[in-house]
Design an enzyme around this catalytic site. Structure first.
Site, PDB file in Angstrom:
ATOM      1  N   SER A 129       0.865  -1.198   0.000  1.00  0.00           N
ATOM      2  CA  SER A 129       0.000   0.000   0.000  1.00  0.00           C
ATOM      3  C   SER A 129       0.892   1.235   0.000  1.00  0.00           C
ATOM      4  O   SER A 129       2.021   1.191   0.501  1.00  0.00           O
ATOM      5  CB  SER A 129      -0.859   0.004   1.267  1.00  0.00           C
ATOM      6  OG  SER A 129      -1.460   1.270   1.452  1.00  0.00           O
ATOM      7  N   TYR A 142      -1.565  -1.304  10.455  1.00  0.00           N
ATOM      8  CA  TYR A 142      -1.716  -1.556   9.018  1.00  0.00           C
ATOM      9  C   TYR A 142      -0.574  -0.885   8.242  1.00  0.00           C
ATOM     10  O   TYR A 142       0.078  -1.519   7.405  1.00  0.00           O
ATOM     11  CB  TYR A 142      -3.072  -1.024   8.527  1.00  0.00           C
ATOM     12  CG  TYR A 142      -3.267  -1.175   7.037  1.00  0.00           C
ATOM     13  CD1 TYR A 142      -3.615  -2.409   6.493  1.00  0.00           C
ATOM     14  CD2 TYR A 142      -3.102  -0.095   6.169  1.00  0.00           C
ATOM     15  CE1 TYR A 142      -3.790  -2.569   5.126  1.00  0.00           C
ATOM     16  CE2 TYR A 142      -3.276  -0.243   4.803  1.00  0.00           C
ATOM     17  CZ  TYR A 142      -3.620  -1.478   4.282  1.00  0.00           C
ATOM     18  OH  TYR A 142      -3.774  -1.627   2.922  1.00  0.00           O
TER      19      TYR A 142
HETATM   20  N1  LIG Z   1      -8.832  -1.003  -0.853  1.00  0.00           N
HETATM   21  C1  LIG Z   1      -7.816  -0.145  -0.685  1.00  0.00           C
HETATM   22  O1  LIG Z   1      -7.998   1.095  -0.630  1.00  0.00           O
HETATM   23  C2  LIG Z   1      -6.394  -0.662  -0.616  1.00  0.00           C
HETATM   24  C3  LIG Z   1      -5.347   0.265  -0.740  1.00  0.00           C
HETATM   25  C4  LIG Z   1      -4.036  -0.175  -0.672  1.00  0.00           C
HETATM   26  C5  LIG Z   1      -3.777  -1.517  -0.478  1.00  0.00           C
HETATM   27  N2  LIG Z   1      -4.809  -2.400  -0.350  1.00  0.00           N
HETATM   28  C6  LIG Z   1      -4.461  -3.813  -0.132  1.00  0.00           C
HETATM   29  O2  LIG Z   1      -5.014  -4.580  -1.185  1.00  0.00           O
HETATM   30  C7  LIG Z   1      -5.332  -5.879  -0.720  1.00  0.00           C
HETATM   31  C8  LIG Z   1      -6.782  -6.178  -1.043  1.00  0.00           C
HETATM   32  O3  LIG Z   1      -7.595  -5.181  -0.458  1.00  0.00           O
HETATM   33  P1  LIG Z   1      -9.145  -5.045  -0.832  1.00  0.00           P
HETATM   34  O4  LIG Z   1      -9.546  -3.663  -0.493  1.00  0.00           O
HETATM   35  O5  LIG Z   1      -9.384  -5.563  -2.206  1.00  0.00           O
HETATM   36  O6  LIG Z   1      -9.773  -6.023   0.260  1.00  0.00           O
HETATM   37  P2  LIG Z   1     -11.270  -6.581   0.406  1.00  0.00           P
HETATM   38  O7  LIG Z   1     -12.167  -6.041  -0.639  1.00  0.00           O
HETATM   39  O8  LIG Z   1     -11.620  -6.404   1.838  1.00  0.00           O
HETATM   40  O9  LIG Z   1     -11.065  -8.148   0.137  1.00  0.00           O
HETATM   41  C9  LIG Z   1     -10.261  -8.868   1.005  1.00  0.00           C
HETATM   42  C10 LIG Z   1     -10.122 -10.276   0.478  1.00  0.00           C
HETATM   43  O10 LIG Z   1      -9.277 -10.991   1.378  1.00  0.00           O
HETATM   44  C11 LIG Z   1      -9.995 -12.116   1.901  1.00  0.00           C
HETATM   45  N3  LIG Z   1      -9.565 -12.326   3.270  1.00  0.00           N
HETATM   46  C12 LIG Z   1      -9.730 -11.501   4.333  1.00  0.00           C
HETATM   47  N4  LIG Z   1      -9.260 -12.064   5.449  1.00  0.00           N
HETATM   48  C13 LIG Z   1      -8.771 -13.274   5.090  1.00  0.00           C
HETATM   49  C14 LIG Z   1      -8.167 -14.344   5.809  1.00  0.00           C
HETATM   50  N5  LIG Z   1      -7.985 -14.271   7.139  1.00  0.00           N
HETATM   51  N6  LIG Z   1      -7.789 -15.448   5.132  1.00  0.00           N
HETATM   52  C15 LIG Z   1      -8.003 -15.548   3.801  1.00  0.00           C
HETATM   53  N7  LIG Z   1      -8.557 -14.568   3.066  1.00  0.00           N
HETATM   54  C16 LIG Z   1      -8.948 -13.455   3.708  1.00  0.00           C
HETATM   55  C17 LIG Z   1     -11.470 -11.732   1.755  1.00  0.00           C
HETATM   56  O11 LIG Z   1     -12.329 -12.845   1.647  1.00  0.00           O
HETATM   57  P3  LIG Z   1     -12.981 -13.557   2.940  1.00  0.00           P
HETATM   58  O12 LIG Z   1     -13.475 -12.467   3.831  1.00  0.00           O
HETATM   59  O13 LIG Z   1     -14.052 -14.438   2.399  1.00  0.00           O
HETATM   60  O14 LIG Z   1     -11.872 -14.348   3.548  1.00  0.00           O
HETATM   61  C18 LIG Z   1     -11.441 -11.006   0.417  1.00  0.00           C
HETATM   62  O15 LIG Z   1     -11.405 -11.941  -0.634  1.00  0.00           O
HETATM   63  C19 LIG Z   1      -5.031  -5.873   0.787  1.00  0.00           C
HETATM   64  O16 LIG Z   1      -3.766  -6.409   1.031  1.00  0.00           O
HETATM   65  C20 LIG Z   1      -5.070  -4.403   1.135  1.00  0.00           C
HETATM   66  O17 LIG Z   1      -4.301  -4.103   2.283  1.00  0.00           O
HETATM   67  C21 LIG Z   1      -6.114  -2.014  -0.418  1.00  0.00           C
END
Ligand SMILES: NC(=O)c1ccc[n+]([C@@H]2O[C@H](COP(=O)([O-])OP(=O)(O)OC[C@H]3O[C@@H](n4cnc5c(N)ncnc54)[C@H](OP(=O)(O)O)[C@@H]3O)[C@@H](O)[C@H]2O)c1
Length: 238
Positions: A129, A142
């Site tokens: 991130s 985080y």
């Molecule tokens: N969205 C943002 O603004 C942003 C910005 C920078 C970086 N990121 C990074 O990008 C990545 C994805 O973020 P996102 O926003 O797309 O997340 P998201 O929409 O919340 O999706 C998270 C995914 O991870 C799975 N997950 C969560 N906990 C888990 C666990 N304990 N074991 C296995 N799977 C798990 C969830 O499915 P289940 O709940 O079914 O397990 C879901 O498929 C993350 O690493 C996040 O830190 C996001």
């Protein structure tokens, strides 16, 4: 070509799974929720698989590392991540430790299992991130976990170069997913999951890295914040 994507049932991970399948990869999607994974499988069609695993648990992590150690994967997208929000001292310790377990411990274990078998031409994408560069008060653990992911990926990039394995820290900024709850972010900074994945795919085909910021706006904002005195940057982000 086989790819394993963690956190593939939603957000950025789901966009990765759909995009990689369209590109001809056989995708193994990992997450906890069976229903969302089955919906994804129905959308992807034949030739793909899923694993229901909680990567915070030893059991879920072992099932996933076993799969990777079995070999045959040319791409691992370490995408699953979580965050807890609020003043660190006021949050339950448990949520901070869960964030570390998923964002750091699982990433290290999966990277190790993947790289042990990775053939030349393979790639490892660790989703980090922009907050790994510029920590934001209210997301202390985080932000620190993502600084860890970025530093970890940079050193792996160097170590794996001679083997022909490409390692990248993919650093999205604010991305419109269900877990993104901030309401005070200017729209010019916000990307869709598909835009993040398109940027990652281009960076992979260009062997860019080791650190990839996913939009010009994010590059500009992150660079500007890093030029400021640290105290000022922290105040702006807060
Ligand atoms: N969205 C943002 O603004 C942003 C910005 C920078 C970086 N990121 C990074 O990008 C990545 C994805 O973020 P996102 O926003 O797309 O997340 P998201 O929409 O919340 O999706 C998270 C995914 O991870 C799975 N997950 C969560 N906990 C888990 C666990 N304990 N074991 C296995 N799977 C798990 C969830 O499915 P289940 O709940 O079914 O397990 C879901 O498929 C993350 O690493 C996040 O830190 C996001």
């Amino acid at each position: 070509m086989r790819a394993l994507v963690t956190g593939a049932s939603a957000g950025i991970g789901r966009a990765f799974a759909v995009s990689l399948a369209a590109e001809g990869y056989s995708v193994t999607a990992v997450a906890r929720g069976v229903e969302a994974l089955e919906t994804l499988m129905a959308e992807l069609g034949e030739g793909h698989g899923h694993l229901v695993a909680d990567l915070v648990t030893d059991e879920g992590l072992r099932a996933t590392t076993d799969l990777l150690r079995g070999g045959g994967f040319s791409l691992l997208v370490n995408n699953a991540g979580t965050a807890s929000h609020g003043d660190f001292a006021e949050q339950p310790l448990e949520s901070a430790l869960t964030t570390l377990d998923l964002n750091c411990r699982a990433v290290v274990a999966l990277a190790h299992a993947f790289l042990g078998n990775a053939a030349p031409g393979s790639a490892l994408v660790n989703v980090s991130s922009t907050l790994g560069h510029t920590p934001k008060p209210g997301t202390s653990v985080y932000s620190a976990s993502k600084a860890f992911v970025t530093a970890f990926s940079e050193t792996l990039w160097h170590e794996q170069r001679s083997r022909g394995v490409h390692v990248m820290a993919l650093c999205p900024g604010v991305t419109a997913t269900a877990s993104q709850t901030a309401t005070d972010v200017p729209t010019w900074l916000v990307q869709s999951p598909q835009q993040v994945v398109d940027s990652a795919r281009k960076a992979l085909s260009d062997s860019a890295g080791p650190v990839v910021l996913t939009s010009p706006a994010n590059r500009m904002f992150t660079t500007a914040l890093r030029l400021l005195p640290r105290r000022a940057a922290l105040s702006i982000l807060a």
